[in-house]
Design a protein around this motif. Structure first.
Motif, PDB file in Angstrom:
ATOM      1  N   LYS A 563       0.780  -1.216  -0.159  1.00 53.75           N
ATOM      2  CA  LYS A 563       0.118  -0.071   0.073  1.00 53.75           C
ATOM      3  C   LYS A 563       0.951   1.444  -0.097  1.00 53.75           C
ATOM      4  O   LYS A 563       1.964   1.398   0.559  1.00 53.75           O
ATOM      5  CB  LYS A 563      -0.708  -0.030   1.243  1.00 53.75           C
ATOM      6  N   THR A 564       0.283   2.232  -0.675  1.00 51.96           N
ATOM      7  CA  THR A 564       0.875   3.556  -0.589  1.00 51.96           C
ATOM      8  C   THR A 564      -0.171   4.510  -0.033  1.00 51.96           C
ATOM      9  O   THR A 564      -1.171   4.684  -0.423  1.00 51.96           O
ATOM     10  CB  THR A 564       1.346   4.369  -1.959  1.00 51.96           C
ATOM     11  N   VAL A 565       0.287   5.205   1.054  1.00 51.83           N
ATOM     12  CA  VAL A 565      -0.991   5.732   2.047  1.00 51.83           C
ATOM     13  C   VAL A 565      -0.476   7.378   2.052  1.00 51.83           C
ATOM     14  O   VAL A 565       0.534   7.515   2.514  1.00 51.83           O
ATOM     15  CB  VAL A 565      -0.882   5.047   3.331  1.00 51.83           C
ATOM     16  N   TYR A 566      -1.458   8.064   1.615  1.00 56.65           N
ATOM     17  CA  TYR A 566      -1.060   9.537   1.736  1.00 56.65           C
ATOM     18  C   TYR A 566      -1.746  10.174   3.240  1.00 56.65           C
ATOM     19  O   TYR A 566      -3.230  10.050   3.120  1.00 56.65           O
ATOM     20  CB  TYR A 566      -1.723  10.270   0.519  1.00 56.65           C
ATOM     21  N   TYR A 567      -1.100  10.671   3.958  1.00 56.14           N
ATOM     22  CA  TYR A 567      -1.871  11.120   5.209  1.00 56.14           C
ATOM     23  C   TYR A 567      -1.892  12.514   4.857  1.00 56.14           C
ATOM     24  O   TYR A 567      -1.211  13.307   4.613  1.00 56.14           O
ATOM     25  CB  TYR A 567      -0.701  11.049   6.323  1.00 56.14           C
ATOM     26  N   GLN A 568      -3.240  13.210   4.618  1.00 57.62           N
ATOM     27  CA  GLN A 568      -3.854  14.438   4.419  1.00 57.62           C
ATOM     28  C   GLN A 568      -4.255  15.310   5.635  1.00 57.62           C
ATOM     29  O   GLN A 568      -4.913  14.783   6.395  1.00 57.62           O
ATOM     30  CB  GLN A 568      -4.595  14.182   3.073  1.00 57.62           C
ATOM     31  N   PHE A 569      -4.469  16.554   5.346  1.00 61.72           N
ATOM     32  CA  PHE A 569      -5.037  17.545   6.322  1.00 61.72           C
ATOM     33  C   PHE A 569      -5.697  18.424   5.847  1.00 61.72           C
ATOM     34  O   PHE A 569      -5.410  19.139   4.793  1.00 61.72           O
ATOM     35  CB  PHE A 569      -3.502  17.871   6.945  1.00 61.72           C
ATOM     36  N   CYS A 570      -6.830  18.882   6.488  1.00 56.67           N
ATOM     37  CA  CYS A 570      -7.628  19.988   6.190  1.00 56.67           C
ATOM     38  C   CYS A 570      -7.578  20.951   7.324  1.00 56.67           C
ATOM     39  O   CYS A 570      -8.131  20.453   8.217  1.00 56.67           O
ATOM     40  CB  CYS A 570      -9.034  19.365   5.704  1.00 56.67           C
ATOM     41  N   LEU A 582      -6.774   9.609   6.038  1.00 53.00           N
ATOM     42  CA  LEU A 582      -5.836   8.559   5.296  1.00 53.00           C
ATOM     43  C   LEU A 582      -6.484   8.486   3.801  1.00 53.00           C
ATOM     44  O   LEU A 582      -7.556   8.234   3.631  1.00 53.00           O
ATOM     45  CB  LEU A 582      -5.515   7.364   5.675  1.00 53.00           C
ATOM     46  N   SER A 583      -5.611   8.570   2.599  1.00 52.04           N
ATOM     47  CA  SER A 583      -6.162   8.410   1.278  1.00 52.04           C
ATOM     48  C   SER A 583      -5.191   7.444   0.623  1.00 52.04           C
ATOM     49  O   SER A 583      -4.265   7.400   0.851  1.00 52.04           O
ATOM     50  CB  SER A 583      -6.396   9.875   0.664  1.00 52.04           C
ATOM     51  N   GLU A 584      -6.186   6.685  -0.497  1.00 54.34           N
ATOM     52  CA  GLU A 584      -5.393   5.858  -1.278  1.00 54.34           C
ATOM     53  C   GLU A 584      -4.908   6.584  -2.595  1.00 54.34           C
ATOM     54  O   GLU A 584      -4.287   5.899  -3.319  1.00 54.34           O
ATOM     55  CB  GLU A 584      -5.970   4.470  -1.746  1.00 54.34           C
ATOM     56  N   ILE A 585      -5.440   7.945  -2.788  1.00 49.44           N
ATOM     57  CA  ILE A 585      -4.784   8.493  -3.972  1.00 49.44           C
ATOM     58  C   ILE A 585      -4.076   9.746  -3.517  1.00 49.44           C
ATOM     59  O   ILE A 585      -4.231  10.311  -2.519  1.00 49.44           O
ATOM     60  CB  ILE A 585      -5.961   8.879  -4.948  1.00 49.44           C
ATOM     61  N   LYS A 586      -3.272  10.382  -4.544  1.00 48.65           N
ATOM     62  CA  LYS A 586      -2.503  11.508  -4.014  1.00 48.65           C
ATOM     63  C   LYS A 586      -3.498  12.757  -4.209  1.00 48.65           C
ATOM     64  O   LYS A 586      -3.241  13.791  -3.302  1.00 48.65           O
ATOM     65  CB  LYS A 586      -1.462  11.700  -5.037  1.00 48.65           C
ATOM     66  N   ASP A 587      -4.371  12.908  -5.106  1.00 56.48           N
ATOM     67  CA  ASP A 587      -5.336  14.096  -5.352  1.00 56.48           C
ATOM     68  C   ASP A 587      -6.001  14.198  -3.983  1.00 56.48           C
ATOM     69  O   ASP A 587      -6.559  13.155  -3.344  1.00 56.48           O
ATOM     70  CB  ASP A 587      -6.246  13.803  -6.315  1.00 56.48           C
ATOM     71  N   ILE A 588      -6.377  15.705  -3.576  1.00 55.96           N
ATOM     72  CA  ILE A 588      -6.907  15.871  -2.486  1.00 55.96           C
ATOM     73  C   ILE A 588      -8.428  15.487  -2.768  1.00 55.96           C
ATOM     74  O   ILE A 588      -9.005  16.326  -3.648  1.00 55.96           O
ATOM     75  CB  ILE A 588      -6.852  17.312  -1.954  1.00 55.96           C
ATOM     76  N   GLN A 589      -9.352  14.726  -2.063  1.00 53.48           N
ATOM     77  CA  GLN A 589     -10.630  14.805  -1.970  1.00 53.48           C
ATOM     78  C   GLN A 589     -11.196  14.749  -0.631  1.00 53.48           C
ATOM     79  O   GLN A 589     -11.168  13.720   0.010  1.00 53.48           O
ATOM     80  CB  GLN A 589     -11.221  13.333  -2.683  1.00 53.48           C
TER      81      GLN A 589
END
Length: 609
Positions: A563-570, A582-589
């Motif tokens: 897995k590649t996990v993108y830890y994202q923040f709003c 946590l997201s599986e895609i690089k784009d922010i959704q």
């Protein structure tokens, strides 16, 4: 005379006796050459015993541990076992040799490869819905004022022909007066008479009602609205005193004697679904009861946001137990004709790196536990098993439990393994053979990613990692439902995560790993319960923030596989306090705002497993 004096001298006599004593002692106590050789052999024997007793001791669960004496494993506290060092066995250098004791303590189990009928089990989640073909709108056929409502709340059961409301209509009075006038001249002007009767018929007055008006000669100011179907009032659209026009909808009535079960099918599952397929399903509200059905429709269009297609099952509901919006779980067993009589192995036997799929094959015709890594080609996953399209033959014996323990032993001995297919440097016990094979760039990223980690990573059984992968996949489904702002789908995804968590085998974790998982599990279940019990998307998103924190800690502690996990923040979430996901895609959704601010956020960390 002089000689006699020498012997008479007492000092001389003492000296001679001393010399004779030393000589006699030398004769009796000096070891012969034969005795010396015997003594040397004894020493050699003792030295050999010492060498044999200089055994390396290891841990069955942590093969990286190497000790010169028995004791407890410093990681899990288990008793150390002797590492088999049999020089009498001539084996392939790429093979792994485990002692019987080590294999038993590491729970290494093997099974023979067989060919089976490939049956794919597809699990679907959905809801009960009213049959759209049995929905009715009860309308006003004549303009006027609602004088009285006889059905005045939703959920009320009505029958065909039942009186629902009374309408006062001045136009109805005028039309009745016309009928009475034309009835007097119907012999002379039959066209006018028929026209006045037809006008009343269009307002849904029956011929009997019209005849009654003619015979009585009295004009009715009130007309009854009667139900034209059996069912349940789902929507009440008017109140007493409201003025309505001809065609205004007064009620919406649903006939629930038959209902639909609408399941969500992801595009990857559609190849296993077809019209006419049999399905069994259960309802969360009615545990212990299983229903059978047939797929009657598969939506040909995939929803662009949720990436699912609707699958419809129709079923009778004479008892009324199936109520719209109930959650349902369906299971379909699909026979894969193209994989008929194929090799099928348990899912636990496969080590998957994202690019390669590996198994460990036990060498035949030997009682020793000798294993060799082999790369295989995977076909479709059948629930808890895989179809193997290439790499294994029927009758071969493979490791089906404790696969990761065998792989760990291979890494430590510098032999070909999952993380190091070419073999190489022997692990010393701290990096577990994983980091040593990464590129310098990947190692640097790992150092960066380790900053701020809630826990140091713990190496655990690969079977546990694969089960935890399923939990993460369920989380991604929940995240996507929140992105779509679909509260119902997020509840379904939450139920799926809860079911997946309940199947995680905690006995695979020992010591500190088990303790940490229990704490994180309680935290995740707490937030999942809050999401599943709320139908308000804002409340779900608040609980999702807590779930994301707990899952992030679990991912950093135990890791994932492939897995590649993108830890994202709003920064705008939670009323400006900010929240992670946590997201599986690089784009922010953004799951906290959905379409309102879909691209609000940034990547804080990238985790590669």
């Amino acid at each position: 005379m002089r000689r006699n004096k020498m012997f008479s001298n007492k000092y001389f006599r003492y000296s001679v006796i001393l010399i004779l004593g030393i000589f006699v002692g030398w004769i009796f106590f000096h070891p012969s050459q034969k005795n010396e050789e015997k003594h040397d052999h004894s020493a050699d024997t003792l030295q050999g015993i010492t060498t044999e007793q200089n055994t390396i001791w290891t841990c069955a669960m942590h093969p990286q541990i190497r000790m010169n004496e028995p004791g407890d494993c410093p990681i899990c506290g288990m008793d150390l076992i002797p590492l088999a060092q049999s020089s009498s066995i001539s084996v392939d250098p790429a093979m792994i040799h485990l002692s019987k004791e080590a294999a038993q303590l590491a729970n290494v189990m093997t099974s023979f490869v067989t060919k089976e009928k490939a049956v794919k089990e597809v699990r679907l989640y959905g809801k009960v819905q009213a049959d759209e073909r049995l929905l009715q709108s009860q309308v006003a056929h004549i303009p006027g004022r609602i004088e009285k409502l006889l059905v005045n709340f939703t959920g009320e059961q009505v029958k065909e022909g039942q009186k629902l409301a009374e309408i006062y209509s001045p136009e109805l009075i005028t039309a009745q007066q016309e009928l009475l006038e034309t009835s007097k001249t119907k012999e002379l002007q039959p066209e006018l008479y028929e026209a006045s009767r037809e006008k009343l018929r269009l307002w849904k007055l029956t011929d009997d009602q019209i005849e009654t008006i003619e015979k009585s000669g009295q004009v009715k100011s009130i007309i009854d609205v009667v139900s034209n179907t059996n069912g349940v009032v789902t929507t009440l659209m008017v109140n007493n005193g409201d003025y309505v026009s001809q065609g205004t909808a007064l009620f919406k009535i649903a006939d629930l004697s038959k209902v639909w079960i609408l399941f969500d099918a992801y595009e990857s599952d559609l190849q296993f679904l077809s019209k006419g397929g049999k399905i069994s399903f259960t309802l969360q509200a009615l545990p212990g009861k299983e229903y059978k059905g047939t797929i009657v429709f598969v939506d040909p269009v995939i929803d662009p946001v949720t990436r699912v297609a609707k699958v419809r099952v129709e079923t009778g509901n004479a008892s009324g137990n199936l109520k719209p919006e109930m959650f349902a779980t369906g299971i379909i067993s699909s026979n894969l004709a193209e994989y008929r009589n194929s090799v099928v192995i348990p899912r636990s036997a496969v080590l998957w790196t994202g690019k390669r799929s590996l198994v460990y094959v036990k060498q035949p015709e030997t009682e020793e536990a000798l294993f060799k890594m082999r790369e295989v080609e995977l076909g479709p996953m059948l629930g808890e098993s895989y179809v193997i399209t290439d790499g294994l033959n029927e009758g071969e014996e493979i490791v089906t439990s404790g696969t990761f323990s065998v792989d760990a032993a291979a890494q430590l001995e510098g032999k070909p393994s999952m993380m190091n297919p070419g073999g190489g440097k022997v692990s010393t016990g701290h990096d577990h053979g994983a980091i040593q094979n990464q590129s310098s760039e990947t190692q640097e990223n790992s150092k960066i990613q380790s900053k701020g980690s809630p826990d140091l990573k713990i190496d655990v059984n690969m079977d546990f990692i694969m089960q935890f992968n399923d939990v993460y996949d369920g989380y991604i489904e929940l995240k996507n439902a929140l992105v779509a702002s679909d509260a119902n789908k997020s509840k379904q995804a939450t139920l799926k995560i809860q079911q997946t968590l309940s199947k995680v085998d905690m006995s695979l974790l020992k010591g500190d790993a088990h303790t940490k998982w229990m704490g994180l599990l309680d935290n995740m279940n707490l937030h999942l319960k809050a999401i599943s019990s709320s139908g308000v998307i804002e409340n779900q998103r608040t609980s999702f923030a807590g779930l994301s924190d707990a899952l992030y800690a679990a991912v950093k502690t135990f890791g994932l596989m492939g897995k590649t996990v993108y830890y994202q923040f709003c920064p705008m979430a939670k009323n400006g306090k900010g929240a992670y996901w946590l997201s599986e895609i690089k784009d922010i959704q953004n799951p906290y705002f959905g379409k309102e601010m879909i691209d609000c956020g940034e990547i804080k960390e990238t985790l590669n497993y």
